[in-house]
Design a protein around this motif. Structure first.
Motif, PDB file in Angstrom:
ATOM      1  N   CYS A  63       0.691  -1.257   0.011  1.00 39.72           N
ATOM      2  CA  CYS A  63      -0.098   0.047   0.180  1.00 39.72           C
ATOM      3  C   CYS A  63       0.868   1.226  -0.285  1.00 39.72           C
ATOM      4  CB  CYS A  63      -0.991   0.127   1.120  1.00 39.72           C
ATOM      5  SG  CYS A  63      -0.325   0.141   2.648  1.00 39.72           S
ATOM      6  N   GLY A  64       2.146   1.336   0.394  1.00 41.01           N
ATOM      7  CA  GLY A  64       2.873   2.369   0.424  1.00 41.01           C
ATOM      8  C   GLY A  64       2.293   3.352   1.380  1.00 41.01           C
ATOM      9  N   ALA A  65       2.000   4.556   1.067  1.00 38.58           N
ATOM     10  CA  ALA A  65       1.319   5.747   2.021  1.00 38.58           C
ATOM     11  C   ALA A  65      -0.310   5.366   1.937  1.00 38.58           C
ATOM     12  CB  ALA A  65       1.860   7.039   1.383  1.00 38.58           C
ATOM     13  N   GLY A  66      -0.798   4.606   1.340  1.00 40.79           N
ATOM     14  CA  GLY A  66      -2.090   4.202   1.440  1.00 40.79           C
ATOM     15  C   GLY A  66      -3.076   5.054   0.413  1.00 40.79           C
ATOM     16  N   GLU A  67      -2.449   5.765  -0.582  1.00 39.14           N
ATOM     17  CA  GLU A  67      -3.403   6.633  -1.298  1.00 39.14           C
ATOM     18  C   GLU A  67      -4.226   6.127  -2.119  1.00 39.14           C
ATOM     19  OE1 GLU A  67      -0.170   8.346  -3.142  1.00 39.14           O
ATOM     20  OE2 GLU A  67       0.060  10.210  -2.022  1.00 39.14           O
ATOM     21  N   LEU A  68      -3.923   4.943  -2.632  1.00 41.17           N
ATOM     22  CA  LEU A  68      -4.803   4.156  -3.659  1.00 41.17           C
ATOM     23  C   LEU A  68      -6.146   3.539  -2.934  1.00 41.17           C
ATOM     24  CD1 LEU A  68      -5.538   3.445  -6.386  1.00 41.17           C
ATOM     25  CD2 LEU A  68      -4.128   1.397  -6.368  1.00 41.17           C
ATOM     26  N   LEU A  69      -5.531   2.894  -1.654  1.00 40.86           N
ATOM     27  CA  LEU A  69      -6.431   2.328  -0.946  1.00 40.86           C
ATOM     28  C   LEU A  69      -7.431   3.174  -0.142  1.00 40.86           C
ATOM     29  CD1 LEU A  69      -7.791  -0.667   0.387  1.00 40.86           C
ATOM     30  CD2 LEU A  69      -6.062  -0.093   2.125  1.00 40.86           C
ATOM     31  N   ILE A  70      -7.076   4.309   0.117  1.00 47.22           N
ATOM     32  CA  ILE A  70      -7.953   5.453   0.806  1.00 47.22           C
ATOM     33  C   ILE A  70      -9.019   5.935  -0.289  1.00 47.22           C
ATOM     34  CG2 ILE A  70      -8.009   7.604   1.673  1.00 47.22           C
ATOM     35  CD1 ILE A  70      -5.547   7.062   3.278  1.00 47.22           C
ATOM     36  N   HIS A  71      -8.426   6.035  -1.421  1.00 44.61           N
ATOM     37  CA  HIS A  71      -9.193   6.621  -2.571  1.00 44.61           C
ATOM     38  C   HIS A  71     -10.259   5.481  -2.946  1.00 44.61           C
ATOM     39  CE1 HIS A  71     -10.154   9.154  -5.728  1.00 44.61           C
ATOM     40  NE2 HIS A  71      -9.945   8.528  -6.836  1.00 44.61           N
ATOM     41  N   ALA A  72      -9.869   4.165  -2.955  1.00 45.17           N
ATOM     42  CA  ALA A  72     -10.957   3.188  -3.267  1.00 45.17           C
ATOM     43  C   ALA A  72     -12.041   3.156  -2.393  1.00 45.17           C
ATOM     44  CB  ALA A  72     -10.205   1.798  -3.384  1.00 45.17           C
ATOM     45  N   VAL A  73     -11.591   3.245  -1.091  1.00 41.54           N
ATOM     46  CA  VAL A  73     -12.776   2.836   0.010  1.00 41.54           C
ATOM     47  C   VAL A  73     -13.745   4.189  -0.082  1.00 41.54           C
ATOM     48  CG1 VAL A  73     -11.479   1.352   1.433  1.00 41.54           C
ATOM     49  CG2 VAL A  73     -11.240   3.742   1.922  1.00 41.54           C
ATOM     50  N   ARG A  74     -13.127   5.437  -0.268  1.00 50.55           N
ATOM     51  CA  ARG A  74     -14.038   6.658  -0.603  1.00 50.55           C
ATOM     52  C   ARG A  74     -14.716   6.448  -1.530  1.00 50.55           C
ATOM     53  NH1 ARG A  74      -9.226  10.974   0.513  1.00 50.55           N
ATOM     54  NH2 ARG A  74      -9.613  11.287   2.607  1.00 50.55           N
ATOM     55  N   ARG A  75     -14.447   5.834  -2.942  1.00 52.58           N
ATOM     56  CA  ARG A  75     -15.350   5.945  -3.995  1.00 52.58           C
ATOM     57  C   ARG A  75     -16.185   4.801  -3.635  1.00 52.58           C
ATOM     58  NH1 ARG A  75     -14.618   7.440  -9.331  1.00 52.58           N
ATOM     59  NH2 ARG A  75     -13.476   8.968  -8.621  1.00 52.58           N
ATOM     60  N   ALA A  76     -15.959   3.681  -3.161  1.00 50.65           N
ATOM     61  CA  ALA A  76     -16.948   2.684  -2.647  1.00 50.65           C
ATOM     62  C   ALA A  76     -17.880   3.273  -1.930  1.00 50.65           C
ATOM     63  CB  ALA A  76     -16.121   1.375  -2.017  1.00 50.65           C
ATOM     64  N   ARG A  77     -17.759   4.111  -0.752  1.00 47.11           N
ATOM     65  CA  ARG A  77     -18.738   4.638  -0.063  1.00 47.11           C
ATOM     66  C   ARG A  77     -19.878   5.407  -1.068  1.00 47.11           C
ATOM     67  NH1 ARG A  77     -22.469   4.479   3.344  1.00 47.11           N
ATOM     68  NH2 ARG A  77     -22.524   6.069   4.844  1.00 47.11           N
ATOM     69  N   GLU A  78     -18.987   6.458  -1.959  1.00 46.66           N
ATOM     70  CA  GLU A  78     -19.917   7.271  -2.621  1.00 46.66           C
ATOM     71  C   GLU A  78     -20.853   6.408  -3.871  1.00 46.66           C
ATOM     72  OE1 GLU A  78     -16.737   9.448  -4.883  1.00 46.66           O
ATOM     73  OE2 GLU A  78     -16.373  10.557  -3.257  1.00 46.66           O
ATOM     74  N   MET A  79     -20.353   5.265  -3.999  1.00 51.40           N
ATOM     75  CA  MET A  79     -21.236   4.317  -4.762  1.00 51.40           C
ATOM     76  C   MET A  79     -22.290   3.613  -4.236  1.00 51.40           C
ATOM     77  SD  MET A  79     -18.240   2.316  -7.131  1.00 51.40           S
ATOM     78  CE  MET A  79     -17.675   2.901  -8.644  1.00 51.40           C
ATOM     79  N   GLY A  80     -22.248   3.816  -2.905  1.00 53.55           N
ATOM     80  CA  GLY A  80     -23.502   2.972  -2.077  1.00 53.55           C
ATOM     81  C   GLY A  80     -23.242   2.078  -1.226  1.00 53.55           C
ATOM     82  N   PHE A  81     -21.832   1.638  -1.275  1.00 56.52           N
ATOM     83  CA  PHE A  81     -21.606   0.481  -0.346  1.00 56.52           C
ATOM     84  C   PHE A  81     -21.834   1.131   1.113  1.00 56.52           C
ATOM     85  CE2 PHE A  81     -19.182  -0.918  -4.096  1.00 56.52           C
ATOM     86  CZ  PHE A  81     -19.249  -2.258  -4.041  1.00 56.52           C
ATOM     87  N   VAL A  82     -22.232   0.298   1.990  1.00 55.71           N
ATOM     88  CA  VAL A  82     -22.658   0.672   3.510  1.00 55.71           C
ATOM     89  C   VAL A  82     -21.752   0.007   4.433  1.00 55.71           C
ATOM     90  CG1 VAL A  82     -24.832   1.207   2.916  1.00 55.71           C
ATOM     91  CG2 VAL A  82     -24.426  -1.067   3.643  1.00 55.71           C
ATOM     92  N   ALA A  83     -20.972  -1.038   3.955  1.00 53.15           N
ATOM     93  CA  ALA A  83     -19.995  -1.614   4.946  1.00 53.15           C
ATOM     94  C   ALA A  83     -18.681  -1.790   4.307  1.00 53.15           C
ATOM     95  CB  ALA A  83     -20.638  -2.831   5.460  1.00 53.15           C
ATOM     96  N   ILE A  84     -17.771  -1.252   4.280  1.00 53.85           N
ATOM     97  CA  ILE A  84     -16.657  -1.105   3.603  1.00 53.85           C
ATOM     98  C   ILE A  84     -15.283  -1.624   4.441  1.00 53.85           C
ATOM     99  CG2 ILE A  84     -15.048   0.064   2.006  1.00 53.85           C
ATOM    100  CD1 ILE A  84     -17.619   1.994   1.680  1.00 53.85           C
ATOM    101  N   GLU A  85     -14.478  -2.506   4.126  1.00 59.76           N
ATOM    102  CA  GLU A  85     -13.399  -2.982   4.917  1.00 59.76           C
ATOM    103  C   GLU A  85     -12.238  -2.893   4.075  1.00 59.76           C
ATOM    104  OE1 GLU A  85     -12.107  -7.045   7.168  1.00 59.76           O
ATOM    105  OE2 GLU A  85     -14.218  -6.271   7.372  1.00 59.76           O
ATOM    106  N   GLY A  86     -11.156  -2.010   4.641  1.00 59.44           N
ATOM    107  CA  GLY A  86      -9.883  -1.982   3.774  1.00 59.44           C
ATOM    108  C   GLY A  86      -8.727  -2.529   4.708  1.00 59.44           C
ATOM    109  N   ARG A  87      -7.784  -3.075   4.119  1.00 64.68           N
ATOM    110  CA  ARG A  87      -6.440  -3.433   5.032  1.00 64.68           C
ATOM    111  C   ARG A  87      -5.414  -3.097   3.934  1.00 64.68           C
ATOM    112  NH1 ARG A  87      -4.200  -9.345   6.194  1.00 64.68           N
ATOM    113  NH2 ARG A  87      -2.691  -8.938   7.732  1.00 64.68           N
ATOM    114  N   GLY A  88      -4.435  -2.396   4.477  1.00 69.66           N
ATOM    115  CA  GLY A  88      -3.277  -1.955   3.785  1.00 69.66           C
ATOM    116  C   GLY A  88      -2.055  -2.449   4.481  1.00 69.66           C
ATOM    117  N   ILE A  89      -0.984  -3.079   3.609  1.00 67.39           N
ATOM    118  CA  ILE A  89       0.087  -3.933   4.300  1.00 67.39           C
ATOM    119  C   ILE A  89       1.399  -3.049   3.522  1.00 67.39           C
ATOM    120  CG2 ILE A  89       1.541  -5.811   4.703  1.00 67.39           C
ATOM    121  CD1 ILE A  89      -2.057  -6.015   3.943  1.00 67.39           C
ATOM    122  N   ASP A  90       2.348  -2.802   4.070  1.00 66.96           N
ATOM    123  CA  ASP A  90       3.613  -2.353   3.633  1.00 66.96           C
ATOM    124  C   ASP A  90       4.871  -2.942   4.391  1.00 66.96           C
ATOM    125  OD1 ASP A  90       4.194  -0.509   0.920  1.00 66.96           O
ATOM    126  OD2 ASP A  90       5.730  -0.506   2.369  1.00 66.96           O
ATOM    127  N   ALA A  91       5.990  -3.025   4.011  1.00 68.53           N
ATOM    128  CA  ALA A  91       7.007  -3.356   4.869  1.00 68.53           C
ATOM    129  C   ALA A  91       7.766  -2.163   5.271  1.00 68.53           C
ATOM    130  CB  ALA A  91       8.123  -4.051   4.074  1.00 68.53           C
TER     131      ALA A  91
END
Length: 171
Positions: A63-91
């Motif tokens: 995930c690096g600094a998490g930009e893509l994952l954060i953007h993806a969960v925000r977009r999912a929320r805008e699309m109407g998802f009501v339960a969104i779980e995101g996990r980011g892992i980086d070394a």
């Protein structure tokens, strides 16, 4: 699938995207939009919503600094998802700290987001028990077949970061 509605330790709650972002958040969104995996991710999210899905689980195994994952969960929320779980892992612990700071500026009870320092392959092994809907996966310069097999057990859909692999090959 595992969907947590409580707030497990280490979860950062977020709000949907609004026009009130600062300049750094907007540039992070711009970088996420330019990721080559973004169009495929949007197709997957739209397809799930068309089929009536209201919950989604997204894992970013590099995930690096998490930009893509954060953007993806925000977009999912805008699309109407009501339960969104995101996990980011980086070394890199510095990148994980940055991702946590970025996520902490927002809050939304529909979105659970956690960032962890760790090994992408180990995270995919853990995910195999309850596969995610979508896995953002780093390409590997060694052991690609092994990582591909591992990724297929960790999620229904895997989106590979081939650009990062090409950049490593050039170095």
């Amino acid at each position: 699938m595992h969907y947590s509605y409580g707030a497990p330790v280490g979860i950062v709650w977020m709000t949907p995207a609004t026009g009130m972002w600062g300049a750094s958040a907007q540039s992070a969104q711009d970088r996420a939009d330019k990721d080559r995996r973004w169009p495929a991710m949007l197709r997957k999210l739209r397809g799930l919503r068309k089929r009536g899905r209201r919950s989604i689980r997204i894992v970013d195994a590099d995930c690096g600094a998490g930009e893509l994952l954060i953007h993806a969960v925000r977009r999912a929320r805008e699309m109407g998802f009501v339960a969104i779980e995101g996990r980011g892992i980086d070394a890199d612990p510095r990148l994980i700290a940055s991702a946590c700071r970025a996520a902490a500026r927002q809050s939304d009870p529909a979105i659970g987001l956690v960032f962890e320092q760790g090994d992408p392959d180990e995270a995919m092994r853990e995910e195999a028990e309850y596969p995610a809907d979508l896995l953002l996966c780093p390409a590997s310069d060694t052991g690609t077949r092994k990582r591909a097999a591992l990724a297929r057990t960790a999620a229904d859909t895997v989106l590979w970061d081939r650009k990062a692999q090409r950049e490593r090959e050039r170095s």
